[in-house]
Design an enzyme around this catalytic site. Structure first.
Site, PDB file in Angstrom:
ATOM      1  CG  ASP A  13      -3.574  -7.377  -4.900  1.00 21.24           C
ATOM      2  OD1 ASP A  13      -4.486  -6.761  -5.454  1.00 21.24           O
ATOM      3  OD2 ASP A  13      -2.363  -7.199  -5.149  1.00 21.24           O
ATOM      4  CE  LYS A  16      -8.554  -3.655  -0.333  1.00 21.69           C
ATOM      5  NZ  LYS A  16      -7.313  -4.416  -0.579  1.00 21.69           N
ATOM      6  N   GLY A  40      -8.338  -3.496  -8.145  1.00 25.18           N
ATOM      7  CA  GLY A  40      -9.086  -4.439  -8.976  1.00 25.18           C
ATOM      8  C   GLY A  40      -9.691  -5.472  -8.062  1.00 25.18           C
ATOM      9  CG  HIS A  41     -12.219  -4.779  -5.150  1.00 20.65           C
ATOM     10  ND1 HIS A  41     -12.963  -3.807  -4.533  1.00 20.65           N
ATOM     11  CD2 HIS A  41     -10.993  -4.725  -4.595  1.00 20.65           C
ATOM     12  CE1 HIS A  41     -12.211  -3.192  -3.636  1.00 20.65           C
ATOM     13  NE2 HIS A  41     -11.010  -3.731  -3.660  1.00 20.65           N
ATOM     14  CD  GLN A 242      -4.970   1.107  -3.829  1.00 18.83           C
ATOM     15  OE1 GLN A 242      -5.361   2.063  -3.222  1.00 18.83           O
ATOM     16  NE2 GLN A 242      -5.453   0.770  -5.008  1.00 18.83           N
TER      17      GLN A 242
HETATM   18  P1  IMP Z   1      -0.176   3.251  -7.890  1.00 20.63           P
HETATM   19  O1  IMP Z   1      -1.229   3.148  -6.827  1.00 20.63           O
HETATM   20  O2  IMP Z   1      -0.645   2.798  -9.222  1.00 20.63           O
HETATM   21  O3  IMP Z   1       0.455   4.599  -7.901  1.00 20.63           O
HETATM   22  O4  IMP Z   1       0.995   2.218  -7.495  1.00 20.63           O
HETATM   23  C1  IMP Z   1       1.804   2.395  -6.333  1.00 20.63           C
HETATM   24  C2  IMP Z   1       2.135   1.035  -5.698  1.00 20.63           C
HETATM   25  O5  IMP Z   1       0.942   0.461  -5.169  1.00 20.63           O
HETATM   26  C3  IMP Z   1       2.671   0.008  -6.696  1.00 20.63           C
HETATM   27  O6  IMP Z   1       3.591  -0.818  -6.016  1.00 20.63           O
HETATM   28  C4  IMP Z   1       1.449  -0.812  -7.067  1.00 20.63           C
HETATM   29  O7  IMP Z   1       1.771  -2.119  -7.485  1.00 20.63           O
HETATM   30  C5  IMP Z   1       0.715  -0.820  -5.737  1.00 20.63           C
HETATM   31  N1  IMP Z   1      -0.737  -0.968  -5.901  1.00 20.63           N
HETATM   32  C6  IMP Z   1      -1.622  -0.040  -6.309  1.00 20.63           C
HETATM   33  N2  IMP Z   1      -2.859  -0.531  -6.318  1.00 20.63           N
HETATM   34  C7  IMP Z   1      -2.778  -1.793  -5.896  1.00 20.63           C
HETATM   35  C8  IMP Z   1      -3.750  -2.821  -5.639  1.00 20.63           C
HETATM   36  O8  IMP Z   1      -4.963  -2.654  -5.810  1.00 20.63           O
HETATM   37  N3  IMP Z   1      -3.252  -3.998  -5.188  1.00 20.63           N
HETATM   38  C9  IMP Z   1      -1.933  -4.197  -4.941  1.00 20.63           C
HETATM   39  N4  IMP Z   1      -0.994  -3.270  -5.147  1.00 20.63           N
HETATM   40  C10 IMP Z   1      -1.418  -2.073  -5.617  1.00 20.63           C
END
Ligand code: IMP
Length: 433
Positions: A13, A16, A40-41, A242
């Site tokens: 977040d 990017k 989510g961009h 991420q």
């Molecule tokens: P997952 O990627 O859904 O398996 O989540 C694993 C961890 O990564 C969790 O703490 C999510 O909140 C975090 N996470 C996954 N995608 C994002 C993102 O795009 N932005 C921020 N945190 C993320």
């Protein structure tokens, strides 16, 4: 344009999407290399808001966009995203959107298992972990497997295994029925894949894939020749999702996502070697995190809430409030080392505008027996609106000093400063050439 890699240098977040959209003007191909619809961009262009989960942000600049082989792609989400973009008048054809044939697919059972098993980590529930588990276990279904011989059998086996897992986690019938029903109430789309006994129905999963395959199979091909061509013309832009502190190897394990979010993930997720001229780390001027896990500079107080409100810090994918805290240079230093970051784009510096004094974490106090405490250096605030500044010189002196101080402490050039969500609120200090 040089070949550029864009990575998140905190916990995701960082903005990017905005920077990739800005930089993609000079690229021919924009590629995403890992993750899936957990990202989510949010992009704001001429005041209009777009949220992308799978397709690289370069799509709004009419670039060829590749979903690389390192991604895990929910085909239902992919279909939805291309149709929504088309409705907005943004072209999404197999000529400009390519789904690499080796990318793994997320099927509805991955979402169901993620909802049951992901709570401790606070996952996004998008099926990411379970899909990467299948990939590593060599049970995954790749884009190129759609329509191939033996697919139904493979799905049968995978669903059988997942139903065993449901029994492991939801040990008695009442708990199983209640949990699955609650899950379907939260996400009604999943209901169609559940049988009368509240298990996953393999036939329904297979039929859904077969019914929808003509909506996305035209986008599937080997993307490597396109990436090689773009890289050889120095016009490839690779976009991570991420941040490096959510990287499965470099992040705060086990509170991480299930892929390599940095340069390692980029090279494997593209499938070709690229000697990126610029490895850009995106760093928010403060820090946020969603989901569980350590966060040394977190502010559990009204100041944290103020940052959240001012920065609009709510997840673009799940809507969850993001945890907020001060900038942590130890976090950034680790990312610089892990991904060879040689250029930083600092985002959301405008959010700090009303503070008189801005703490920056420059290390941790490690006293015996106690948990690590951040050590702060305080920078003077600037207390004025900076969102209309067009050049670095137009920024207030204290704001310039803040940027320069961080640059000095990180020993890495801050080449872009973003002062607002819109594309044109981007100040380039050092051109990328
Ligand atoms: P997952 O990627 O859904 O398996 O989540 C694993 C961890 O990564 C969790 O703490 C999510 O909140 C975090 N996470 C996954 N995608 C994002 C993102 O795009 N932005 C921020 N945190 C993320």
């Amino acid at each position: 344009m040089p070949n550029i890699l864009v990575v998140g240098s905190q916990w995701g977040d960082e903005g990017k999407g905005k920077i990739v959209d800005f930089l993609s003007n000079d690229a021919t191909v924009v590629v995403r290399y890992q993750g899936g619809a957990n990202a989510g961009h949010t992009l704001v262009i001429s005041g209009k808001k777009y949220v992308l989960h799978l397709i690289p942000s370069g799509i709004l600049n009419k670039k060829i966009c590749v979903l690389g082989q390192g991604m895990v792609v929910d085909y239902n989400e992919f279909i939805k995203e291309i149709s929504e973009l088309s409705k907005l008048g943004i072209s999404t054809t197999p000529e400009n959107v390519i789904l690499d044939e080796n990318a793994h697919l997320i099927l509805p059972y991955h979402l169901i298992i993620d909802a049951i098993t992901g709570k401790e980590i606070g996952t996004t529930g998008r099926g990411i972990g379970p899909a990467y588990i299948d990939k590593i276990a060599r049970k995954g279904i790749r884009a190129k497997d759609v329509g191939s011989m033996g697919l139904e059998e493979k799905i049968n086996k995978n669903v059988g295994y997942r139903n065993h897992q449901i029994n492991f986690y939801l040990t008695d019938e009442i708990t199983r029925r209640e949990t699955i029903r609650t899950l379907c109430r939260k996400n009604p789309f999943l209901e169609q894949f559940i049988d009368d006994n509240c298990y996953i129905d393999a036939k329904k999963v297979y039929n859904d894939l077969m019914e929808k395959k003509q909506l996305f199979s035209l986008f599937i091909r080997d993307a490597k020749p396109i990436l090689i061509e773009a890289a050889s013309r120095c016009s490839l832009l690779a976009e991570g999702a991420q941040g490096i502190h959510l990287d499965i190897d470099n992040g705060s394990y086990p509170y991480v996502t299930s892929s390599n979010t940095g340069i390692g993930g980029a090279l494997n997720g593209l499938g070709i070697y690229v000697d990126f001229d610029y490895r850009i780390g995106i760093a928010k001027a403060y820090t946020t995190r969603v989901g569980e896990g350590p966060f040394p500079t977190e502010l559990n107080n009204p100041l944290g809430e103020e940052l959240r409100q001012k920065g609009g810090e709510f997840g673009a994918t799940t809507g969850r409030p993001r945890r907020c805290g001060w900038l942590d240079l130890e976090v950034l230093k680790k990312s610089i080392l892990a991904s060879g970051i040689n250029y930083i784009a600092m985002t959301k510096i405008d959010v700090l505008s009303s503070l008189n004094s801005i703490p920056v974490c420059v290390g941790y106090n490690k006293s015996e027996g106690a948990s690590e405490q951040p050590c702060y250096e305080y920078q003077n605030g600037w207390n004025q609106d900076i969102s209309n500044a067009k050049t670095f010189d137009e920024l207030p002196t204290n704001c310039q000093k803040y940027v320069k101080k961080i640059e000095e402490l990180l020993k890495t050039k801050i080449g872009i400063v973003s002062v607002g969500a819109d594309r044109d609120k981007t100040i380039v200090i050092k051109e990328l050439n």
